[in-house]
Design a protein around this motif. Sequence first.
Motif, PDB file in Angstrom:
ATOM      1  N   ILE A   1       0.719  -1.327  -0.160  1.00 43.48           N
ATOM      2  CA  ILE A   1      -0.023   0.069   0.016  1.00 43.48           C
ATOM      3  C   ILE A   1       0.805   1.262  -0.047  1.00 43.48           C
ATOM      4  CG2 ILE A   1      -1.899   1.450   1.211  1.00 43.48           C
ATOM      5  CD1 ILE A   1      -3.020  -1.101   2.540  1.00 43.48           C
ATOM      6  N   ALA A   2       0.537   2.014  -0.999  1.00 42.61           N
ATOM      7  CA  ALA A   2       1.537   3.293  -1.103  1.00 42.61           C
ATOM      8  C   ALA A   2       0.714   4.270  -0.036  1.00 42.61           C
ATOM      9  CB  ALA A   2       1.146   3.905  -2.621  1.00 42.61           C
ATOM     10  N   ARG A   3       1.801   5.374   0.252  1.00 42.65           N
ATOM     11  CA  ARG A   3       1.332   6.506   1.348  1.00 42.65           C
ATOM     12  C   ARG A   3      -0.100   7.236   0.542  1.00 42.65           C
ATOM     13  NH1 ARG A   3       5.167   7.697   5.060  1.00 42.65           N
ATOM     14  NH2 ARG A   3       7.068   6.497   4.451  1.00 42.65           N
ATOM     15  N   GLY A   4      -1.062   7.357   1.451  1.00 40.53           N
ATOM     16  CA  GLY A   4      -2.154   8.120   1.131  1.00 40.53           C
ATOM     17  C   GLY A   4      -3.045   7.244  -0.208  1.00 40.53           C
ATOM     18  N   GLU A   5      -2.625   5.660  -0.162  1.00 40.81           N
ATOM     19  CA  GLU A   5      -3.423   5.081  -0.906  1.00 40.81           C
ATOM     20  C   GLU A   5      -4.797   4.386  -0.246  1.00 40.81           C
ATOM     21  OE1 GLU A   5      -2.851   1.602  -4.461  1.00 40.81           O
ATOM     22  OE2 GLU A   5      -1.614   1.433  -2.622  1.00 40.81           O
ATOM     23  N   THR A   6      -5.769   3.971  -1.144  1.00 43.10           N
ATOM     24  CA  THR A   6      -6.613   2.890  -0.414  1.00 43.10           C
ATOM     25  C   THR A   6      -6.533   1.506  -1.029  1.00 43.10           C
ATOM     26  OG1 THR A   6      -8.048   4.656   0.401  1.00 43.10           O
ATOM     27  CG2 THR A   6      -9.230   2.332   0.264  1.00 43.10           C
ATOM     28  N   LEU A   7      -6.231   0.539  -0.375  1.00 45.86           N
ATOM     29  CA  LEU A   7      -6.392  -1.085  -1.070  1.00 45.86           C
ATOM     30  C   LEU A   7      -7.447  -1.443  -0.547  1.00 45.86           C
ATOM     31  CD1 LEU A   7      -5.438  -3.330  -2.722  1.00 45.86           C
ATOM     32  CD2 LEU A   7      -4.214  -4.066  -0.705  1.00 45.86           C
ATOM     33  N   GLY A   8      -8.465  -1.711  -1.232  1.00 43.39           N
ATOM     34  CA  GLY A   8      -9.716  -2.444  -0.726  1.00 43.39           C
ATOM     35  C   GLY A   8      -9.504  -4.026  -0.589  1.00 43.39           C
ATOM     36  N   LEU A   9     -10.056  -4.704   0.286  1.00 46.70           N
ATOM     37  CA  LEU A   9      -9.905  -6.029   0.379  1.00 46.70           C
ATOM     38  C   LEU A   9     -11.337  -6.578   0.659  1.00 46.70           C
ATOM     39  CD1 LEU A   9      -7.371  -7.934   0.665  1.00 46.70           C
ATOM     40  CD2 LEU A   9      -7.641  -7.778   3.133  1.00 46.70           C
ATOM     41  N   VAL A  10     -11.763  -7.494  -0.250  1.00 43.53           N
ATOM     42  CA  VAL A  10     -13.109  -7.998  -0.370  1.00 43.53           C
ATOM     43  C   VAL A  10     -13.190  -9.553  -0.426  1.00 43.53           C
ATOM     44  CG1 VAL A  10     -13.145  -7.977  -2.821  1.00 43.53           C
ATOM     45  CG2 VAL A  10     -15.090  -7.445  -1.419  1.00 43.53           C
ATOM     46  N   GLY A  11     -14.113  -9.876  -0.011  1.00 44.05           N
ATOM     47  CA  GLY A  11     -14.609 -11.502   0.179  1.00 44.05           C
ATOM     48  C   GLY A  11     -15.647 -11.909   1.026  1.00 44.05           C
ATOM     49  N   GLU A  12     -15.967 -13.140   0.821  1.00 43.60           N
ATOM     50  CA  GLU A  12     -17.123 -13.572   1.728  1.00 43.60           C
ATOM     51  C   GLU A  12     -16.522 -13.535   3.122  1.00 43.60           C
ATOM     52  OE1 GLU A  12     -19.445 -17.195  -0.525  1.00 43.60           O
ATOM     53  OE2 GLU A  12     -17.237 -17.059  -0.699  1.00 43.60           O
ATOM     54  N   SER A  13     -17.785 -13.547   4.157  1.00 41.81           N
ATOM     55  CA  SER A  13     -17.300 -13.660   5.508  1.00 41.81           C
ATOM     56  C   SER A  13     -16.594 -15.019   5.844  1.00 41.81           C
ATOM     57  CB  SER A  13     -19.069 -13.576   6.091  1.00 41.81           C
ATOM     58  OG  SER A  13     -18.663 -13.984   7.354  1.00 41.81           O
ATOM     59  N   GLY A  14     -15.734 -14.831   6.573  1.00 42.81           N
ATOM     60  CA  GLY A  14     -14.734 -15.967   7.007  1.00 42.81           C
ATOM     61  C   GLY A  14     -13.630 -16.344   5.949  1.00 42.81           C
ATOM     62  N   CYS A  15     -13.574 -15.634   4.951  1.00 41.16           N
ATOM     63  CA  CYS A  15     -12.252 -15.600   4.028  1.00 41.16           C
ATOM     64  C   CYS A  15     -11.158 -15.264   4.670  1.00 41.16           C
ATOM     65  CB  CYS A  15     -12.680 -14.902   2.925  1.00 41.16           C
ATOM     66  SG  CYS A  15     -12.524 -13.011   2.943  1.00 41.16           S
ATOM     67  N   GLY A  16     -10.970 -14.739   5.718  1.00 42.95           N
ATOM     68  CA  GLY A  16      -9.768 -14.356   6.600  1.00 42.95           C
ATOM     69  C   GLY A  16      -9.294 -13.031   6.333  1.00 42.95           C
ATOM     70  N   LYS A  17     -10.020 -12.003   5.533  1.00 43.50           N
ATOM     71  CA  LYS A  17      -9.710 -10.532   5.367  1.00 43.50           C
ATOM     72  C   LYS A  17      -9.412 -10.050   6.868  1.00 43.50           C
ATOM     73  CE  LYS A  17     -14.225  -9.393   4.046  1.00 43.50           C
ATOM     74  NZ  LYS A  17     -15.228 -10.446   4.759  1.00 43.50           N
ATOM     75  N   SER A  18     -10.756 -10.060   7.836  1.00 46.28           N
ATOM     76  CA  SER A  18     -10.371  -9.439   9.099  1.00 46.28           C
ATOM     77  C   SER A  18      -9.052  -9.955   9.830  1.00 46.28           C
ATOM     78  CB  SER A  18     -11.390  -9.675   9.889  1.00 46.28           C
ATOM     79  OG  SER A  18     -12.712  -9.205   9.431  1.00 46.28           O
ATOM     80  N   THR A  19      -8.857 -11.485   9.886  1.00 48.37           N
ATOM     81  CA  THR A  19      -7.737 -11.902  10.511  1.00 48.37           C
ATOM     82  C   THR A  19      -6.595 -11.200   9.737  1.00 48.37           C
ATOM     83  OG1 THR A  19      -8.815 -13.884  10.706  1.00 48.37           O
ATOM     84  CG2 THR A  19      -6.465 -14.022  10.964  1.00 48.37           C
ATOM     85  N   LEU A  20      -6.341 -11.089   8.560  1.00 48.87           N
ATOM     86  CA  LEU A  20      -5.388 -10.444   7.708  1.00 48.87           C
ATOM     87  C   LEU A  20      -4.973  -9.101   8.381  1.00 48.87           C
ATOM     88  CD1 LEU A  20      -3.268 -10.338   5.415  1.00 48.87           C
ATOM     89  CD2 LEU A  20      -5.191  -9.631   4.219  1.00 48.87           C
ATOM     90  N   GLY A  21      -5.886  -8.468   8.685  1.00 49.94           N
ATOM     91  CA  GLY A  21      -6.088  -6.859   9.202  1.00 49.94           C
ATOM     92  C   GLY A  21      -5.367  -7.100  10.643  1.00 49.94           C
ATOM     93  N   LEU A  22      -5.882  -7.938  11.169  1.00 50.55           N
ATOM     94  CA  LEU A  22      -5.418  -8.002  12.874  1.00 50.55           C
ATOM     95  C   LEU A  22      -3.886  -8.480  12.747  1.00 50.55           C
ATOM     96  CD1 LEU A  22      -8.442  -9.494  14.289  1.00 50.55           C
ATOM     97  CD2 LEU A  22      -7.716  -7.280  14.851  1.00 50.55           C
TER      98      LEU A  22
END
Length: 321
Positions: free
Chosen positions: A39-60
Motif C-alpha cells: 500500500i502506498a502512502r495516501g492510497e486505499t487498497l480494498g480487500l473484499v471476500g465472503e465472511s470467513g475468508c480471512g480478511k479481518s484476520t489479515l488486518g489483525l
Amino acid sequence: MTEPLLQVIDLEKRFPVRQGFFGQHRSWLIAVDRVSFTIARGETLGLVGESGCGKSTLGLTILRLHAPTGGRVLLAGHDLATVGGGELRQLRRRMQMIFQDPLAALDPRLTVEQIIREPLDIHRIGSPAERSETVRSLARTVRLPPDALQRFPGEFSGGQQQRIGIARALALQPDLLVCDEPVSSLDVSVQAQILNLLRDLQERLGLAYLFISHDIAVTAFMSRRIGVMYLGRLVEIGPARAIVTTPCHPYTRALLAAVPEPDPTRRPPRRAVIGDPPSPINRPSGCPFHPRCPIARPLCAEQEPALRPMGPDHLAACHFA
Ligand code: SF4
C-alpha cells in the motif's frame, strides 16, 4: 521508485485446532495463506471476500494483534518482526484500526473525551492542556456535535459512535488505518456519510487505508486498487476499475454478479458461485475454489494456480483466466 508505506510479504496466520473425541488430533485452521501486497502512502487498497475468508484476520495480523505464523510486514521499510521495544511501539502508533461494531470497540464507562484522549495519555503526548485541545480538534474533525465530549458512547447513534472510533484512531496521527467493515453495521444513509468522511480525511491528512469489506460495490467506491480473498488466499488484485469492469477470476465475477443492478438490461450475464465456502481446516486440493467454480477442469483439483499478470498492475490466480 518510492518505497511503499506498507509491504505485506507471504503473510500467514494459522491457528491450531484440536479434533477427535479426546482432542488428541491437532490440525490447523489456515486463516491467512501466504498473502502479499503493498500500500502506498495516501492510497486505499480494498480487500473484499465472503465472511470467513480471512480478511479481518489479515488486518489483525498486519497490526500484530495476532502474531503471524509466517511471512513479514514492513511499515516504511521497517520489519515489525525484527524491531523491538520502543521502536515497535512507535511503529504500531502509525497503524490504527477502525472496527465493524463501534459500540463494542468503545468503553461504555468512559466519556467521549476520555475515549479519544486515552491513547494520548498512554503515550504521554503533549501537556494535559494540549491533549484537551487535541481532543476538541479531533471531535471537530470527525464532525461530532459540540456537546459530545462529556457524554457516553451509548447515548449516540451508530454513525456517531463510528465517528468517535475514527477520532480515537486518529489521535496518534497514524499513517495507515485498517478499516474493518467500518460501515456494514450502519444504515445505508449513514454509511454514505461515514464513507465520505473517510475520503475527506484521507485527502486532508494523507492517510492510507486497508479497507476491508464483504461488499465489492462499497469497496470499489473507496479504493484505488482491490484485492479479492478466498479461503485465506489472495486470488485477484488490481486497479479497482479493472476488477469491476474486467474481472479475471471466476470468484471475483461471482462477487460482482451478486451486486444488485438497478437496470437489469445493462448487466452482462455472469455465472453465479455454487454452494458455501469449504472449511479452512479441510481445504480442497489444487485451486481452493475448484469445488464451487463453474468453469473448473480436472487440472484445477490437482495444481494450485499462482497469481500471474492479467494486465497492468493486475494479477489473478486461475489456470484458465
Ligand atoms: Fe476455477 Fe480452475 Fe480457475 Fe480455480 S483454477 S478459479 S477452479 S478455473
